[in-house]
Design a protein around this motif. Structure first.
Motif, PDB file in Angstrom:
ATOM      1  N   UNK A 131      34.973  -6.983  18.544  1.00 13.15           N
ATOM      2  CA  UNK A 131      35.376  -5.602  18.288  1.00 13.15           C
ATOM      3  C   UNK A 131      34.567  -4.626  19.148  1.00 13.15           C
ATOM      4  N   UNK A 132      35.253  -3.577  19.602  1.00  9.61           N
ATOM      5  CA  UNK A 132      34.630  -2.526  20.396  1.00  9.61           C
ATOM      6  C   UNK A 132      34.388  -1.326  19.488  1.00  9.61           C
ATOM      7  N   UNK A 133      33.286  -0.638  19.708  1.00  9.22           N
ATOM      8  CA  UNK A 133      33.047   0.604  18.992  1.00  9.22           C
ATOM      9  C   UNK A 133      34.198   1.570  19.276  1.00  9.22           C
ATOM     10  N   UNK A 134      34.612   2.294  18.240  1.00  7.36           N
ATOM     11  CA  UNK A 134      35.741   3.205  18.399  1.00  7.36           C
ATOM     12  C   UNK A 134      35.513   4.190  19.538  1.00  7.36           C
ATOM     13  N   UNK A 135      34.283   4.644  19.709  1.00  9.77           N
ATOM     14  CA  UNK A 135      33.993   5.619  20.762  1.00  9.77           C
ATOM     15  C   UNK A 135      34.128   5.013  22.156  1.00  9.77           C
ATOM     16  N   UNK A 136      33.993   3.680  22.270  1.00  8.51           N
ATOM     17  CA  UNK A 136      34.054   3.014  23.569  1.00  8.51           C
ATOM     18  C   UNK A 136      35.430   2.435  23.863  1.00  8.51           C
ATOM     19  N   UNK A 223      42.294 -16.952  17.184  1.00  4.51           N
ATOM     20  CA  UNK A 223      41.108 -16.246  17.652  1.00  4.51           C
ATOM     21  C   UNK A 223      40.257 -15.815  16.457  1.00  4.51           C
ATOM     22  N   UNK A 224      38.960 -15.945  16.616  1.00  6.15           N
ATOM     23  CA  UNK A 224      38.019 -15.561  15.566  1.00  6.15           C
ATOM     24  C   UNK A 224      37.560 -14.125  15.806  1.00  6.15           C
ATOM     25  N   UNK A 225      37.693 -13.294  14.770  1.00  7.85           N
ATOM     26  CA  UNK A 225      37.277 -11.902  14.884  1.00  7.85           C
ATOM     27  C   UNK A 225      35.773 -11.791  14.709  1.00  7.85           C
ATOM     28  N   UNK A 226      35.144 -11.055  15.602  1.00  2.80           N
ATOM     29  CA  UNK A 226      33.702 -10.838  15.537  1.00  2.80           C
ATOM     30  C   UNK A 226      33.438  -9.340  15.594  1.00  2.80           C
ATOM     31  N   UNK A 227      32.725  -8.861  14.594  1.00  2.00           N
ATOM     32  CA  UNK A 227      32.325  -7.456  14.555  1.00  2.00           C
ATOM     33  C   UNK A 227      30.818  -7.407  14.736  1.00  2.00           C
ATOM     34  N   UNK A 228      30.329  -7.064  15.927  1.00  2.00           N
ATOM     35  CA  UNK A 228      28.871  -7.082  16.166  1.00  2.00           C
ATOM     36  C   UNK A 228      28.102  -6.230  15.172  1.00  2.00           C
ATOM     37  N   UNK A 229      28.659  -5.107  14.771  1.00  2.00           N
ATOM     38  CA  UNK A 229      27.941  -4.246  13.835  1.00  2.00           C
ATOM     39  C   UNK A 229      27.802  -4.921  12.485  1.00  2.00           C
TER      40      UNK A 229
END
Length: 262
Positions: A131-136, A223-229
């Motif tokens: 996942x990408x930060x919404x701002x990015x 695909x496996x979802x990954x949320x770094x936060x």
């Protein structure tokens, strides 16, 4: 009176033919397409080759990111978030091996072998979606111009990019002192070029209208979802729990051994 009206009508027709008449501000997010072009590099290098797919609100971007190289970015409607797809090599699924069979001597009694449980193969992970930060996360090219609206934009004439014609639009009020933002936009709301004070930020090289393959959009199956936060928060919680445990139960200090009697 009639002569003045005819002259005015003729003048209006000539202005319209020359692209000087006031065009209608385009409607956005109604056209599906595949557009290919180049975007300005964030690091000041050569323009970056970029392909964008749109099916209404669904979007896919194939480009080059500074830290990851070639990247595919998709928007997942179920999570309303953007993900970078990172495929992994597929490994062959393990196959169950049959147990060897033996023939018992004639007349000998045999005990049936215990039944073996065949485990289902572990589902393969075909890739990960980070996942990408919404701002990015990249935004559709039309977003800013749709938000600007017809009342806050004016056309400066006609334009043509990649064999497609449109109108050049600019905000009535500059976004910042000394900044002149313009965009060449087709009448059906496709942004062909964006310039900022003469510097080209985006320019299309080809455009194909029409519905795009549905499999291009969203996070693919497997695909496996990954949320770094979320991962960082989970690690932080685990560390806090570990700290609380070690703080509540400090390691007891060993009492000194008694001195030997003389």
């Amino acid at each position: 009176m009639r002569k003045s009206f005819l002259l005015a009508a003729a003048a209006a027709a000539m202005l319209s033919a020359c692209g000087i008449g006031a065009p209608t501000y385009p409607e956005f997010n109604e056209t599906s397409y595949r557009i290919e072009g180049s975007t300005a590099s964030a690091t000041g290098g050569a323009p970056v080759h970029t392909v964008i797919y749109r099916n209404g609100p669904r979007m896919r971007v194939e480009t080059v990111l500074p830290n990851t190289g070639n990247a595919t970015i998709v928007f997942d409607e179920s999570t309303n978030a953007a993900y970078v797809l990172n495929p992994t090599a597929q490994m062959p699924a393990p196959t169950a091996q049959a147990a060897p069979t033996t023939t018992a001597p004639q007349g000998a009694t045999t005990t049936p072998a215990p039944a073996t449980t065949v485990q289902a193969p572990t589902p393969q992970v075909l890739g990960v979606a980070v996942r990408i930060e919404d701002a990015d996360a990249p935004q559709p090219l039309e977003t800013a111009w749709a938000a600007l609206g017809a009342d806050n934009a004016r056309s400066t004439g006609r334009c043509e990019v990649a064999g497609e014609s449109g109108h050049e639009w600019t905000p009535r009020q500059a976004p910042a002192p000394g900044v002149e933002r313009t965009a060449c936009i087709t009448d059906d709301g496709i942004v062909l070029r964006v310039s900022d004070s003469g510097a080209t930020l985006w320019e299309a090289t080809s455009l194909q209208r029409g519905d795009q393959d549905a499999t291009l959009f969203g996070v693919p199956a497997g695909y496996q979802l990954i949320d770094p936060q979320a991962v960082a928060e989970q690690v932080g919680q685990n560390m806090e729990q570990l700290d609380s445990v070690t703080g509540a139960s400090p390691t007891p200090q060993q009492a000194p051994a008694p001195a030997p009697r003389g």
